[in-house]
Write an enzyme that holds these catalytic residues in place. Structure first.
Site, PDB file in Angstrom:
ATOM      1  N   SER A  41       0.847  -1.199   0.000  1.00 14.72           N
ATOM      2  CA  SER A  41       0.000   0.000   0.000  1.00 14.72           C
ATOM      3  C   SER A  41       0.881   1.247   0.000  1.00 14.72           C
ATOM      4  O   SER A  41       2.090   1.164   0.274  1.00 14.72           O
ATOM      5  CB  SER A  41      -0.850  -0.009   1.284  1.00 14.72           C
ATOM      6  OG  SER A  41      -1.547   1.195   1.450  1.00 14.72           O
TER       7      SER A  41
ATOM      8  N   TYR B   8      -2.590  -1.156  10.251  1.00 17.21           N
ATOM      9  CA  TYR B   8      -2.595  -1.314   8.786  1.00 17.21           C
ATOM     10  C   TYR B   8      -1.208  -0.988   8.224  1.00 17.21           C
ATOM     11  O   TYR B   8      -0.668  -1.749   7.408  1.00 17.21           O
ATOM     12  CB  TYR B   8      -3.668  -0.409   8.164  1.00 17.21           C
ATOM     13  CG  TYR B   8      -3.878  -0.646   6.674  1.00 17.21           C
ATOM     14  CD1 TYR B   8      -4.609  -1.740   6.210  1.00 17.21           C
ATOM     15  CD2 TYR B   8      -3.349   0.226   5.721  1.00 17.21           C
ATOM     16  CE1 TYR B   8      -4.800  -1.965   4.853  1.00 17.21           C
ATOM     17  CE2 TYR B   8      -3.534   0.007   4.358  1.00 17.21           C
ATOM     18  CZ  TYR B   8      -4.268  -1.088   3.934  1.00 17.21           C
ATOM     19  OH  TYR B   8      -4.444  -1.310   2.577  1.00 17.21           O
TER      20      TYR B   8
HETATM   21  N1  LIG Z   1      -8.469   0.277  -2.207  1.00 19.35           N
HETATM   22  C1  LIG Z   1      -7.376   0.926  -1.833  1.00 19.35           C
HETATM   23  O1  LIG Z   1      -7.361   2.172  -1.843  1.00 19.35           O
HETATM   24  C2  LIG Z   1      -6.123   0.165  -1.435  1.00 19.35           C
HETATM   25  C3  LIG Z   1      -4.943   0.896  -1.286  1.00 19.35           C
HETATM   26  C4  LIG Z   1      -3.786   0.222  -0.936  1.00 19.35           C
HETATM   27  C5  LIG Z   1      -3.797  -1.157  -0.754  1.00 19.35           C
HETATM   28  N2  LIG Z   1      -4.966  -1.848  -0.894  1.00 19.35           N
HETATM   29  C6  LIG Z   1      -4.935  -3.300  -0.704  1.00 19.35           C
HETATM   30  O2  LIG Z   1      -5.425  -3.931  -1.865  1.00 19.35           O
HETATM   31  C7  LIG Z   1      -5.892  -5.229  -1.535  1.00 19.35           C
HETATM   32  C8  LIG Z   1      -7.256  -5.457  -2.178  1.00 19.35           C
HETATM   33  O3  LIG Z   1      -8.205  -4.634  -1.530  1.00 19.35           O
HETATM   34  P1  LIG Z   1      -9.376  -3.860  -2.305  1.00 19.35           P
HETATM   35  O4  LIG Z   1      -9.053  -2.433  -2.269  1.00 19.35           O
HETATM   36  O5  LIG Z   1      -9.687  -4.511  -3.585  1.00 19.35           O
HETATM   37  O6  LIG Z   1     -10.567  -4.036  -1.230  1.00 19.35           O
HETATM   38  P2  LIG Z   1     -11.898  -4.910  -1.215  1.00 19.35           P
HETATM   39  O7  LIG Z   1     -12.402  -4.811   0.168  1.00 19.35           O
HETATM   40  O8  LIG Z   1     -12.789  -4.481  -2.313  1.00 19.35           O
HETATM   41  O9  LIG Z   1     -11.366  -6.399  -1.509  1.00 19.35           O
HETATM   42  C9  LIG Z   1     -10.642  -7.133  -0.578  1.00 19.35           C
HETATM   43  C10 LIG Z   1     -11.085  -8.584  -0.623  1.00 19.35           C
HETATM   44  O10 LIG Z   1     -10.315  -9.322   0.340  1.00 19.35           O
HETATM   45  C11 LIG Z   1     -11.187 -10.209   0.995  1.00 19.35           C
HETATM   46  N3  LIG Z   1     -10.695 -10.571   2.321  1.00 19.35           N
HETATM   47  C12 LIG Z   1     -10.613  -9.794   3.427  1.00 19.35           C
HETATM   48  N4  LIG Z   1     -10.218 -10.520   4.481  1.00 19.35           N
HETATM   49  C13 LIG Z   1     -10.045 -11.793   4.025  1.00 19.35           C
HETATM   50  C14 LIG Z   1      -9.659 -12.998   4.647  1.00 19.35           C
HETATM   51  N5  LIG Z   1      -9.404 -13.078   5.970  1.00 19.35           N
HETATM   52  N6  LIG Z   1      -9.563 -14.106   3.884  1.00 19.35           N
HETATM   53  C15 LIG Z   1      -9.855 -14.071   2.560  1.00 19.35           C
HETATM   54  N7  LIG Z   1     -10.255 -12.954   1.926  1.00 19.35           N
HETATM   55  C16 LIG Z   1     -10.349 -11.826   2.660  1.00 19.35           C
HETATM   56  C17 LIG Z   1     -12.513  -9.457   1.110  1.00 19.35           C
HETATM   57  O11 LIG Z   1     -13.604 -10.344   1.353  1.00 19.35           O
HETATM   58  C18 LIG Z   1     -12.565  -8.762  -0.241  1.00 19.35           C
HETATM   59  O12 LIG Z   1     -13.238  -9.560  -1.193  1.00 19.35           O
HETATM   60  C19 LIG Z   1      -5.898  -5.296  -0.012  1.00 19.35           C
HETATM   61  O13 LIG Z   1      -4.741  -6.002   0.421  1.00 19.35           O
HETATM   62  C20 LIG Z   1      -5.812  -3.835   0.396  1.00 19.35           C
HETATM   63  O14 LIG Z   1      -5.235  -3.683   1.669  1.00 19.35           O
HETATM   64  C21 LIG Z   1      -6.135  -1.216  -1.230  1.00 19.35           C
END
Ligand SMILES: NC(=O)c1ccc[n+]([C@@H]2O[C@H](COP(=O)([O-])OP(=O)(O)OC[C@H]3O[C@@H](n4cnc5c(N)ncnc54)[C@H](O)[C@@H]3O)[C@@H](O)[C@H]2O)c1
Length: 269
Positions: free
Chosen positions: A143, A156
């Protein structure tokens, strides 16, 4: 990786956001997607979307924070599909605004189990097999908060800095191998990350954060990650704020905090 046709690609957290978008795009390029998520309904929706486009996908409901479940998943995948070419460690969640003093330690442990140990355990489950492939990739989603530390996001940030450290050290070990290790640092991507966060009651801040900070479409982020895998790019920053933060940290490794706080406070006003 020259192309994705007939490649076996494991994607965690495929039931929403970037994981879903990567599943759809990679299946469209001819890959076989092995999708996992804790959320059965989200996973089923992704399966339907991929199949509607004529893609191939297999789904497994897995909690990536549970070590035994992850190793059982690894065994099942290898038994069923024989090998894996790409592992995308994408599953993760966030906590709402909460300072360290008030934080529940359970939530700190849970976020490390999912965001950090989930990445490590999946890598351990598939590394031997990945090393047997002609070309292979491990993609870990860190991230912006794996580059800068921010107040009220200690767990986080810790989990995402840990993903960066794990990826960089592993990359050194695998330097002369067939396996490329890519660490991705997204900024604000329009996904369900804020909705799925463990909230501490400050919903107003979360709403503002969702509207003002999450700007880049998930499809766009997914395409950039896929391009990075194709190009064997080992570090990917997504979003102008990440480029800015990355250079600020290099210029002023401690002082960056004051500048960033000023910018973030302005953005949230
Ligand atoms: N969206 C942002 O701005 C952003 C920024 C930096 C990093 N990220 C990272 O990107 C990755 C994807 O997130 P996203 O933004 O698509 O969010 P999102 O919430 O849309 O998707 C995340 C998915 O991970 C699944 N998940 C959560 N906990 C879990 C577990 N214990 N076991 C299995 N699955 C699990 C959720 O059910 C969800 O489907 C994450 O690691 C997040 O930290 C997101």
């Amino acid at each position: 990786m020259k192309n994705f046709k007939d490649k076996n690609i494991v994607i965690t957290g495929a039931g929403s956001g970037m994981g879903r978008c990567m599943s759809i795009e990679l299946a469209g390029k001819g890959a076989k997607i092995i999708a996992s998520d804790i959320n059965k309904q989200g996973l089923e929706e992704t399966v339907e979307m991929v199949k509607r486009n004529g893609g191939t996908i297999h789904s497994h409901q897995v909690d990536v924070g549970k070590e035994t479940a992850v190793f059982a998943f690894g065994e099942n995948v290898l038994k069923e599909h024989g090998h894996v070419d790409v592992l995308i460690n994408n599953a993760g969640f966030a906590l709402g605004k909460i300072n360290f003093k008030s934080l529940k330690m359970n939530d700190f442990h849970k976020i490390m189990d999912v965001n950090f140990w989930g990445v490590v355990n999946h890598t351990k489950a598939f590394i031997d097999n990945l090393l047997t492939r002609p070309e292979a990739s491990i993609v870990n989603i860190s991230s912006l908060f794996g580059i800068i530390g921010v107040a009220d996001q200690v767990p986080y940030c810790t989990s995402k800095f840990a993903v960066k450290g794990f990826s960089e050290a592993l990359r050194m070990e695998l330097m002369n191998s067939n396996v490329v290790v890519t660490c991705v640092h997204p900024g604000g991507i329009k996904t369900n990350i804020a909705k799925n966060a463990v909230h501490y009651g400050d919903d107003e801040t979360m709403d503002k954060f969702e509207k003002r900070a999450l700007r880049i479409p998930a499809e766009e982020a997914a395409s950039l990650i896929i391009k990075a895998i194709r190009n064997k790019q080992e570090r990917l920053l997504i979003g102008p704020e990440v480029y800015m933060a990355d250079s600020l940290v290099r210029t002023s490794p401690v002082g960056y905090g004051k500048v960033l706080k000023f910018i973030m406070d302005k953005a949230m006003q």
